[in-house]
Design a protein around this motif. Structure first.
Motif, PDB file in Angstrom:
ATOM      1  N   PRO A  66       0.822  -1.205   0.000  1.00  0.00           N
ATOM      2  CA  PRO A  66       0.000   0.000   0.000  1.00  0.00           C
ATOM      3  C   PRO A  66       0.861   1.261   0.000  1.00  0.00           C
ATOM      4  N   THR A  67       0.231   2.397  -0.259  1.00  0.00           N
ATOM      5  CA  THR A  67       0.925   3.684  -0.248  1.00  0.00           C
ATOM      6  C   THR A  67       1.558   3.931   1.115  1.00  0.00           C
ATOM      7  N   GLY A  68       2.826   4.337   1.097  1.00  0.00           N
ATOM      8  CA  GLY A  68       3.528   4.615   2.342  1.00  0.00           C
ATOM      9  C   GLY A  68       4.180   3.403   2.961  1.00  0.00           C
ATOM     10  N   ALA A  69       4.189   2.288   2.238  1.00  0.00           N
ATOM     11  CA  ALA A  69       4.762   1.066   2.798  1.00  0.00           C
ATOM     12  C   ALA A  69       6.283   1.095   2.802  1.00  0.00           C
ATOM     13  N   GLY A  70       6.890   1.938   1.963  1.00  0.00           N
ATOM     14  CA  GLY A  70       8.356   2.045   1.915  1.00  0.00           C
ATOM     15  C   GLY A  70       8.960   1.543   0.629  1.00  0.00           C
ATOM     16  N   LYS A  71       8.145   1.358  -0.421  1.00  0.00           N
ATOM     17  CA  LYS A  71       8.643   0.778  -1.680  1.00  0.00           C
ATOM     18  C   LYS A  71       9.676   1.700  -2.342  1.00  0.00           C
ATOM     19  N   THR A  72       9.295   2.956  -2.582  1.00  0.00           N
ATOM     20  CA  THR A  72      10.200   3.889  -3.253  1.00  0.00           C
ATOM     21  C   THR A  72      11.402   4.212  -2.372  1.00  0.00           C
ATOM     22  N   THR A  73      11.207   4.196  -1.074  1.00  0.00           N
ATOM     23  CA  THR A  73      12.318   4.451  -0.148  1.00  0.00           C
ATOM     24  C   THR A  73      13.426   3.415  -0.346  1.00  0.00           C
ATOM     25  N   MET A  74      13.053   2.157  -0.574  1.00  0.00           N
ATOM     26  CA  MET A  74      14.057   1.122  -0.780  1.00  0.00           C
ATOM     27  C   MET A  74      14.887   1.401  -2.029  1.00  0.00           C
ATOM     28  N   ILE A  75      14.247   1.932  -3.053  1.00  0.00           N
ATOM     29  CA  ILE A  75      14.977   2.255  -4.284  1.00  0.00           C
ATOM     30  C   ILE A  75      15.943   3.409  -4.042  1.00  0.00           C
ATOM     31  N   LYS A  76      15.508   4.411  -3.270  1.00  0.00           N
ATOM     32  CA  LYS A  76      16.378   5.542  -2.946  1.00  0.00           C
ATOM     33  C   LYS A  76      17.598   5.083  -2.158  1.00  0.00           C
ATOM     34  N   LEU A  77      17.404   4.111  -1.287  1.00  0.00           N
ATOM     35  CA  LEU A  77      18.529   3.570  -0.520  1.00  0.00           C
ATOM     36  C   LEU A  77      19.474   2.791  -1.427  1.00  0.00           C
ATOM     37  N   LEU A  78      18.915   2.069  -2.367  1.00  0.00           N
ATOM     38  CA  LEU A  78      19.720   1.269  -3.284  1.00  0.00           C
ATOM     39  C   LEU A  78      20.642   2.154  -4.121  1.00  0.00           C
ATOM     40  N   MET A  79      20.142   3.313  -4.540  1.00  0.00           N
ATOM     41  CA  MET A  79      20.928   4.229  -5.373  1.00  0.00           C
ATOM     42  C   MET A  79      21.725   5.230  -4.544  1.00  0.00           C
ATOM     43  N   ARG A  80      21.676   5.100  -3.235  1.00  0.00           N
ATOM     44  CA  ARG A  80      22.412   5.949  -2.287  1.00  0.00           C
ATOM     45  C   ARG A  80      21.988   7.410  -2.371  1.00  0.00           C
ATOM     46  N   PHE A  81      20.701   7.641  -2.625  1.00  0.00           N
ATOM     47  CA  PHE A  81      20.184   8.990  -2.416  1.00  0.00           C
ATOM     48  C   PHE A  81      20.160   9.252  -0.912  1.00  0.00           C
ATOM     49  N   TYR A  82      20.012   8.186  -0.160  1.00  0.00           N
ATOM     50  CA  TYR A  82      20.122   8.213   1.298  1.00  0.00           C
ATOM     51  C   TYR A  82      20.959   7.015   1.728  1.00  0.00           C
ATOM     52  N   ASP A  83      21.579   7.113   2.897  1.00  0.00           N
ATOM     53  CA  ASP A  83      22.315   5.982   3.461  1.00  0.00           C
ATOM     54  C   ASP A  83      21.498   5.355   4.584  1.00  0.00           C
ATOM     55  N   VAL A  84      21.640   4.059   4.723  1.00  0.00           N
ATOM     56  CA  VAL A  84      20.882   3.333   5.748  1.00  0.00           C
ATOM     57  C   VAL A  84      21.351   3.765   7.137  1.00  0.00           C
ATOM     58  N   ASN A  85      20.431   3.690   8.109  1.00  0.00           N
ATOM     59  CA  ASN A  85      20.813   3.975   9.499  1.00  0.00           C
ATOM     60  C   ASN A  85      21.631   2.833  10.087  1.00  0.00           C
ATOM     61  N   SER A  86      21.237   1.616   9.740  1.00  0.00           N
ATOM     62  CA  SER A  86      22.007   0.434  10.156  1.00  0.00           C
ATOM     63  C   SER A  86      21.736  -0.674   9.147  1.00  0.00           C
ATOM     64  N   GLY A  87      22.580  -1.718   9.197  1.00  0.00           N
ATOM     65  CA  GLY A  87      22.483  -2.755   8.188  1.00  0.00           C
ATOM     66  C   GLY A  87      23.316  -2.394   6.974  1.00  0.00           C
ATOM     67  N   ALA A  88      23.064  -3.054   5.861  1.00  0.00           N
ATOM     68  CA  ALA A  88      23.857  -2.796   4.654  1.00  0.00           C
ATOM     69  C   ALA A  88      23.088  -3.216   3.421  1.00  0.00           C
ATOM     70  N   ILE A  89      23.420  -2.561   2.302  1.00  0.00           N
ATOM     71  CA  ILE A  89      22.923  -2.960   0.984  1.00  0.00           C
ATOM     72  C   ILE A  89      24.148  -3.356   0.175  1.00  0.00           C
ATOM     73  N   LEU A  90      24.152  -4.569  -0.325  1.00  0.00           N
ATOM     74  CA  LEU A  90      25.329  -5.108  -1.015  1.00  0.00           C
ATOM     75  C   LEU A  90      25.029  -5.337  -2.482  1.00  0.00           C
ATOM     76  N   ILE A  91      25.999  -4.995  -3.342  1.00  0.00           N
ATOM     77  CA  ILE A  91      25.943  -5.334  -4.761  1.00  0.00           C
ATOM     78  C   ILE A  91      27.135  -6.225  -5.061  1.00  0.00           C
ATOM     79  N   ASP A  92      26.844  -7.465  -5.444  1.00  0.00           N
ATOM     80  CA  ASP A  92      27.897  -8.467  -5.648  1.00  0.00           C
ATOM     81  C   ASP A  92      28.822  -8.562  -4.437  1.00  0.00           C
TER      82      ASP A  92
END
Length: 613
Positions: free
Chosen positions: A406-432
């Motif tokens: 649903p709207t506001g669930a965080g879908k687009t936010t995940m994409i912004k994190l993937l492209m590093r428009f924002y950095d995660v507060n904790s955890g990590a996003i890995l590419i290869d």
């Protein structure tokens, strides 16, 4: 290739634009920073000061020499009446030639200093615009989330223009005004100290009247600027939504609201302009009283042979020249406040925190395959309000991943994190296996192609808009990408085909056609990872089917993230991540999730329930 959207600022200057009478919070600090920039042009500024003072001095000396010509004419007439030889025209001619020469040199000096100062101010503003343009590309996304577009744009337009104009005018005007005041005062004292005292007596009267009028009119000028912004904002708003106004029959209401705002603007503008217009007649009246006093006293002193007749004429010219620079100094003081306010806003933007563009030992994007892993990701736009909680998912190279919820669930936010428009507060996003924070941002984003629901096209040809995805692409590659996005056929029907110019708003093509062009742009970019955020939401069902086939070809062999509200478009996804309140509540393929009868099944079935209802 991220699609960007933008709204125009409300009103002519936007919310962030400078208003009348705005002052800098830190005048001294801002002017100090400005002088640091101006120090680069210290040689040019030295010559500006030199020529400004020189030109002013030559123009000040002129009236006194001209007064000698008047004295010669008067003495010649007296001699003629007394039976003497009359006027010495040769001497008068020499005096006039000297006076003309002085005025020509003064004009030349003024032209040179104006030319140099214009160059300095334009080079300074060119440098600041260049720095602002470079700065905006280094700014973090959260800055633009907290500022209106008008507030940012006004730094590039209104503030820079105000700085350029006020700097160009105030710098030379301040030099010439101060020089004129000192020089004229010296020349007046050299003619007659007594007449100088009489002339100076009019200054307190003039300054008192001007001060009273300015205090009275200031509030009306502020009101005028405020209501002018309201009127312009309303006009822009109504003009932009004219169709909506017509549909809801709100023309009468809109007109009434405009009339009310316009009436307030009229009232404040009338009062401010009337009071402002009174200043010159009052100054002239007081000045004329001064001239009368000077003329009477000068005549008395001339009869007593204390001064010459030509000195009276010179002195009156100096009195006239004395009041004007005082007014200019007052104007320059206000102008410097505007300069400081504009400079402060520019320096404030240049001093904003930047996102890290590079890392010490960056990972190369060469040879990466596109495996993505979200590992215990926590994120919130504000640290005290986490919206993504313990997000974990693994995506293999070449998979098509759908993110739904649903709207506001965080879908687009995940994409912004993937492209590093924002950095995660904790955890990590890995590419290869490499943390995205170990890449240079610009290189990381070269791996992605993005198509958003909100399209962005610039003023230019259709060919150039598609080529934005790969600037060195040939015309043949552009056409192939257009064909893959099913855009080629409609482009060939347009006037001039691929060379047709899109207007500023790209309103000479339909919304669906704009979407097709942005998809062609992403196809041309040939990215390793593709992101589609409601990419087909603006096209009809038949076009959507054609685009879906093109997308299938495009996504083959590439890792693809598809955000969709219409769940029917992502049934063939290799993995569907179902999000709710920042968490993945379910994951699997379409059949598995439907069989589970959980949150996804409810979302999927609700589409058909609403359609039946």
């Amino acid at each position: 290739m991220a699609e960007n959207t933008g709204r125009r600022p409300r009103g002519p200057m936007g919310r962030g634009a400078m208003g009348a009478g705005e002052k800098a919070k830190d005048f001294k600090g801002t002017m100090k920073k400005l002088f640091v920039y101006l120090a680069e042009y210290k040689i040019q500024i030295f010559f500006v000061v030199l020529f400004a003072i020189g030109g002013t001095i030559f123009s000040i000396v002129g009236p006194k020499i001209l007064g000698k010509a008047t004295t010669e004419i008067f003495n010649g007439l007296v001699n003629k009446v007394s039976g003497g030889s009359g006027m010495d025209f040769e001497k008068i001619g020499r005096i006039l030639a000297w006076t003309l020469g002085l005025y020509l040199v003064s004009a030349l000096f003024s032209f040179i200093q104006g030319y140099i100062m214009t160059g300095v101010s334009q080079r300074l503003t060119y440098r600041l615009r260049k720095e602002l343009s470079a700065k905006i590309n280094r700014m973090p996304m959260n800055y633009f989330d907290t500022k209106t577009h008008g507030e940012v744009l006004s730094r590039f337009t209104n503030d820079i223009d105000t700085l350029s104009q006020s700097l160009n005018q105030s710098a030379t005007q301040l030099i010439t005004s101060v020089t004129t005041i000192i020089g004229v005062l010296v020349m007046m004292l050299s003619i007659s100290p007594l007449m100088t005292v009489v002339a100076l007596l009019i200054l307190p009267i003039s300054l008192g009247l001007i001060s009273g009028i300015m205090k009275k009119s200031q509030k009306y000028f502020r009101g005028q600027q405020e209501y002018l912004g309201n009127v312009n904002g309303q006009v822009e708003e109504v003009y932009g939504g004219h169709n909506i106004v017509k549909v809801f029959n709100k023309e009468h209401d809109v007109k009434e609201e405009f009339d009310r705002t316009n009436a307030k603007l009229y009232e404040s503008a009338w009062k401010s302009q009337f009071l402002s217009g009174m200043m010159m007649p009052i100054m002239q009246f007081v000045g004329n009283l001064g001239y009368v006093g000077v003329a009477i006293l000068g005549g008395y002193l001339a009869i007593r042979k204390t001064i010459e007749v030509g000195d009276i004429q010179s002195f009156i010219q100096y009195v006239r020249s004395f009041t004007q620079p005082i007014q200019q100094v007052a104007q320059v003081a206000n102008m410097l406040q505007s300069t400081a306010a504009a400079s402060e806003r520019v320096f404030e933007f240049l001093g904003e925190e930047e996102e890290d563009q590079t890392v010490a030992d960056p990972v190369s994007v060469e040879g990466l395959e596109g495996n993505v892993e979200f590992k215990d990701v926590h994120f919130g736009y504000n640290e005290d309000r986490i919206i993504i909680n313990d997000f974990s998912a693994k995506v293999s190279e070449g998979q098509k991943i759908a993110i739904v919820g649903p709207t506001g669930a965080g879908k687009t936010t995940m994409i912004k994190l993937l492209m590093r428009f924002y950095d995660v507060n904790s955890g990590a996003i890995l590419i290869d296996g490499h943390d995205v924070r170990d890449f240079n941002r610009s290189e990381l984003r070269q791996m992605f192609g993005m198509v958003l629901q909100d399209t962005w096209l610039f003023h230019g040809s259709i060919k150039d808009n598609i080529r934005y995805g790969k600037l060195d692409a040939t015309d043949e590659e552009v056409i192939e990408a257009a064909k893959a996005a099913h855009v080629h056929r409609f482009v060939k029907t347009l006037p001039n085909g691929y060379d047709m110019e899109l207007n500023e708003e790209a309103s000479n093509v339909s919304q669906g056609q704009k979407q097709l062009l942005t998809i062609a742009r992403a196809i041309l970019a040939d990215p390793k990872i593709l992101i589609l955020d409601e990419a087909t939401s603006s096209v009809d069902t038949r076009t959507e089917e054609r685009i879906q086939k093109a997308m299938d070809n495009l996504m083959r062999g590439r890792t693809s993230f598809v955000i969709a509200h219409r769940l029917s478009t992502i049934r063939d996804a290799d993995l569907i991540l179902v999000m709710n309140n920042g968490d993945i509540v379910e994951q699997g393929n379409h059949e598995e999730l439907l069989a589970a009868g959980g949150f996804y099944a409810d979302l999927y079935n609700s589409q058909f329930e609403s359609a039946i209802a």
